[in-house]
Design a protein around this motif. Structure first.
Motif, short mmCIF file in Angstrom:
data_model
loop_
_atom_site.label_atom_id
_atom_site.label_comp_id
_atom_site.label_asym_id
_atom_site.label_seq_id
_atom_site.Cartn_x
_atom_site.Cartn_y
_atom_site.Cartn_z
N GLY A 266 62.46 101.16 -7.99
CA GLY A 266 61.53 101.40 -6.91
C GLY A 266 61.76 102.68 -6.14
O GLY A 266 60.89 103.10 -5.37
N PRO B 119 55.31 99.64 0.76
CA PRO B 119 56.06 100.85 0.43
C PRO B 119 56.40 101.66 1.67
O PRO B 119 55.79 101.49 2.74
CB PRO B 119 55.09 101.60 -0.48
CG PRO B 119 53.73 101.15 -0.04
CD PRO B 119 53.89 99.71 0.35
N VAL C 111 59.30 95.17 -3.56
CA VAL C 111 58.68 95.95 -2.49
C VAL C 111 57.39 95.26 -2.06
O VAL C 111 56.48 95.09 -2.86
CB VAL C 111 58.40 97.40 -2.93
CG1 VAL C 111 57.69 98.16 -1.81
CG2 VAL C 111 59.69 98.10 -3.33
N LEU D 94 60.90 94.85 2.25
CA LEU D 94 61.47 94.33 1.01
C LEU D 94 61.59 92.82 1.08
O LEU D 94 61.74 92.25 2.16
CB LEU D 94 62.86 94.92 0.78
CG LEU D 94 62.99 96.44 0.71
CD1 LEU D 94 64.45 96.84 0.60
CD2 LEU D 94 62.19 97.00 -0.47
N LEU E 81 58.94 100.54 5.24
CA LEU E 81 59.29 99.78 4.04
C LEU E 81 59.59 98.32 4.35
O LEU E 81 60.37 98.02 5.25
CB LEU E 81 60.51 100.42 3.37
CG LEU E 81 61.02 99.74 2.10
CD1 LEU E 81 60.01 99.85 0.97
CD2 LEU E 81 62.36 100.35 1.68
#
Length: 226
Positions: free
Chosen positions: A51, A162, A159, A122, A120
């Motif tokens: 990623g 992003p 992810v 996750l 981001l």
């Protein structure tokens, strides 16, 4: 303690004698970088890499893809291994993309979500399983067994949103499921504690698809040895 990204680590493809990957290449030797790094869902495993932009994933049969987009390991666990092994272990030496400070990574629940930096997001999917490449890269006798017995394997993430990250970014836990299936729990169920296997299904759809398929088999059969 503040939860932070201590380093963002990228690897370049290197030819070695100890990998089964096509071309004899590995990207396990990851090194910290100072510049911002873009992170996004890479695509399906077998086709896509990791990623993080610029990070080499050479064995795409077993690594990379959407459900193993980012590998995270705790600096605290590296420090512990430094003391046990009597050698320096720099950030990224276990092949991790993110080295963190202030987080018990292996206690992360499957499905737990982190916001890293401003954008981001996750989601934890699975545990890292040690392999021949990892063992030969470290060069420690009996490494796979030692790493397995320690049961602090670090976590793979997919992810969700992003973003761009860099060393020093804060990590915020934005969702923590109420089930018991941590990364360490899943790892032990897969390796040293098969009696835990029927309980892995509690993590549900957040599991890496291959682990979810196994969890459904274990739950349906009640067979802790398969």
């Amino acid at each position: 303690m503040l939860r932070t990204v201590l380093s963002v680590n990228l690897g370049r493809a290197q030819a070695v004698a100890f990998t089964d990957a096509e071309g004899g290449l590995t990207g396990i030797d990851k090194r910290p970088v100072d510049s911002p790094v873009a992170v996004a869902a890479p695509g399906p495993r077998g086709v896509a890499g990791g990623g993080l932009a610029g990070d080499a994933i050479c064995d795409r049969r077993h690594h990379g893809g959407d459900d193993q987009a980012v590998y995270v390991f705790a600096r605290e666990d590296l420090d512990r291994w430094e003391r046990e092994l009597g050698r320096e272990l720099g950030d990224g030496v276990f092949g991790e993309n993110l080295t963190t400070r202030g987080i018990d990574v292996s206690d992360t629940r499957i499905g737990e979500r982190w916001r890293v930096g401003p954008d981001l997001v996750l989601e934890a999917t699975s545990a890292r399983i040690p392999c021949r490449t990892f063992a030969d890269w470290l060069g420690e006798r009996g490494w796979v067994k030692r790493f397995t017995n320690d049961a602090a394997p670090g976590a793979y993430f997919r992810v969700i949103e992003p973003g761009t990250i860099r060393a020093g970014d804060p990590v915020e836990i934005v969702h923590r499921p109420d089930h018991e299936v941590s990364v360490s729990f899943l790892f032990r169920a897969q390796t040293s504690a098969p009696e835990l296997r029927p309980r892995v299904i509690a993590a549900g759809e957040a599991l890496h698809p291959e682990k979810l398929a196994l969890a459904r088999q274990w739950a349906a059969a009640g067979d802790v040895t398969r």
